[in-house]
Enzyme design. Structure first.
Site, short mmCIF file in Angstrom:
data_model
loop_
_atom_site.label_atom_id
_atom_site.label_comp_id
_atom_site.label_asym_id
_atom_site.label_seq_id
_atom_site.Cartn_x
_atom_site.Cartn_y
_atom_site.Cartn_z
N ARG A 106 0.86 -1.19 0.00
CA ARG A 106 0.00 0.00 0.00
C ARG A 106 0.88 1.22 0.00
O ARG A 106 1.72 1.37 0.89
CB ARG A 106 -0.76 0.03 1.34
N THR A 110 -0.95 7.57 -0.74
CA THR A 110 -2.23 7.51 -1.47
C THR A 110 -3.12 6.37 -0.95
O THR A 110 -4.30 6.32 -1.26
CB THR A 110 -1.99 7.25 -2.96
N ASP A 202 0.51 -2.39 12.44
CA ASP A 202 0.97 -2.88 11.14
C ASP A 202 1.25 -4.37 11.24
O ASP A 202 2.23 -4.79 11.86
CB ASP A 202 2.23 -2.10 10.71
C1 PRP Z 1 -1.23 -4.31 4.83
C2 PRP Z 1 -2.11 -5.52 5.03
C3 PRP Z 1 -2.94 -5.52 3.77
C4 PRP Z 1 -3.13 -4.05 3.52
C5 PRP Z 1 -4.49 -3.66 3.98
O1 PRP Z 1 -0.17 -4.58 3.99
O2 PRP Z 1 -1.38 -6.70 5.23
O3 PRP Z 1 -2.32 -6.15 2.68
O4 PRP Z 1 -2.14 -3.36 4.28
O5 PRP Z 1 -4.75 -2.34 3.66
P1 PRP Z 1 -5.89 -1.91 2.63
O6 PRP Z 1 -7.10 -2.72 2.93
O7 PRP Z 1 -6.06 -0.43 2.92
O8 PRP Z 1 -5.37 -2.15 1.24
P2 PRP Z 1 1.01 -3.53 3.71
O9 PRP Z 1 0.69 -2.74 2.48
O10 PRP Z 1 1.30 -2.76 4.95
O11 PRP Z 1 2.21 -4.46 3.29
P3 PRP Z 1 3.01 -5.58 4.15
O12 PRP Z 1 2.11 -6.78 4.23
O13 PRP Z 1 4.21 -5.82 3.31
O14 PRP Z 1 3.33 -5.01 5.50
N1 URA Z 2 -2.44 -2.58 7.26
C1 URA Z 2 -2.07 -2.98 8.50
O1 URA Z 2 -1.12 -3.75 8.65
N2 URA Z 2 -2.76 -2.53 9.55
C2 URA Z 2 -3.80 -1.69 9.43
O2 URA Z 2 -4.40 -1.32 10.45
C3 URA Z 2 -4.16 -1.28 8.13
C4 URA Z 2 -3.47 -1.74 7.08
#
Ligand code: PRP
Ligand code: URA
Length: 211
Positions: A106, A110, A202
């Site tokens: 993500r 944005t 996170d």
């Molecule tokens: C987190 C989570 C989802 C996403 C959710 O991943 O594991 O994939 O955010 O957010 P959304 O519903 O707003 O799209 P992140 O992008 O932080 O990546 P990571 O798993 O590498 O930490």
């Molecule tokens: N991704 C995460 O890991 N945690 C949140 O709360 C939202 C997005």
């Protein structure tokens, strides 16, 4: 509030384990183990409709016919990184499942998802799919992951998450109304940075200890 395709776990074990995960003092080791355990518990619910067939066996007492899984092809698809934490729990319940990977992050500004990797079993179009990710926040990542799987010909797709925001559930339902969503809990909503409140922070960082 949500339709019949949203399945929220209503189980004391899931609630208890989630509360430990939400606590910011929980260690990386415990957090990772709990992701896997809750993954197993939600898989139990998400596989409730797996078809059975009859099998003839012989018990120590007599011959009989008993139910066994019909062997429907199945794949679990984690959204990298955090989704990896749930794969083990699914595979412990369905050891014959294949695993596809979809890498997505993500954009912190944005909040838009970006696909950076995808590797699927060659027969993925014939398989029932469970996409796994601990967090369903804005829903952008899940919507994109489901779109990617549909592009590859997948038809029966489920989404499994630990914690969902109502905004994320709505986004998935608006974009893909055929997809059943299985979640450990539905929280209040999102903060200004797109994090789930109260949430658990996170998930990727907490599973892998990167912060
Ligand atoms: C987190 C989570 C989802 C996403 C959710 O991943 O594991 O994939 O955010 O957010 P959304 O519903 O707003 O799209 P992140 O992008 O932080 O990546 P990571 O798993 O590498 O930490
Ligand atoms: N991704 C995460 O890991 N945690 C949140 O709360 C939202 C997005």
């Amino acid at each position: 509030m949500f339709n019949e395709k949203v399945h929220v776990m209503d189980h004391p074990l899931v609630s208890h384990k989630l509360t430990i995960m939400r606590d910011k003092s929980t260690s990386v080791k415990d957090f990772r183990e709990l992701v896997s355990e809750i993954g197993m518990l939600i898989t139990y619910e998400a596989t409730r409709d797996l078809p059975l067939t009859d099998k003839e066996i012989e018990t120590p007492i007599c011959k009989t016919t008993m139910p066994t899984l019909a062997g429907k092809k199945f794949a679990v698809v984690p959204i990298l990184r955090a989704g990896l934490g749930l794969v083990d729990g699914v595979l412990r319940m369905v050891p014959s499942a294949r695993v596809g990977h979809i890498g997505m992050y993500r954009d912190e500004e944005t909040l838009q998802p970006h696909v950076y990797f995808a590797k699927m079993p060659t027969d993925i179009a014939e398989r029932d799919i469970i996409i796994v990710d601990p967090m369903l926040a804005t829903g952008g990542s899940a919507v994109e992951a489901i779109t990617e799987m549909k592009k590859r010909g997948c038809k029966n797709i489920k989404l499994m998450v630990l914690v969902a925001a109502p905004e994320g559930i709505k986004a998935v339902q608006d974009a893909h109304d055929d997809v059943h969503i299985y979640c450990g809990a539905v929280d209040e909503g999102l903060n200004e940075r797109g994090y789930i409140v109260p949430g658990l922070g996170d998930a990727g960082d907490r599973i892998f200890g990167t912060k």
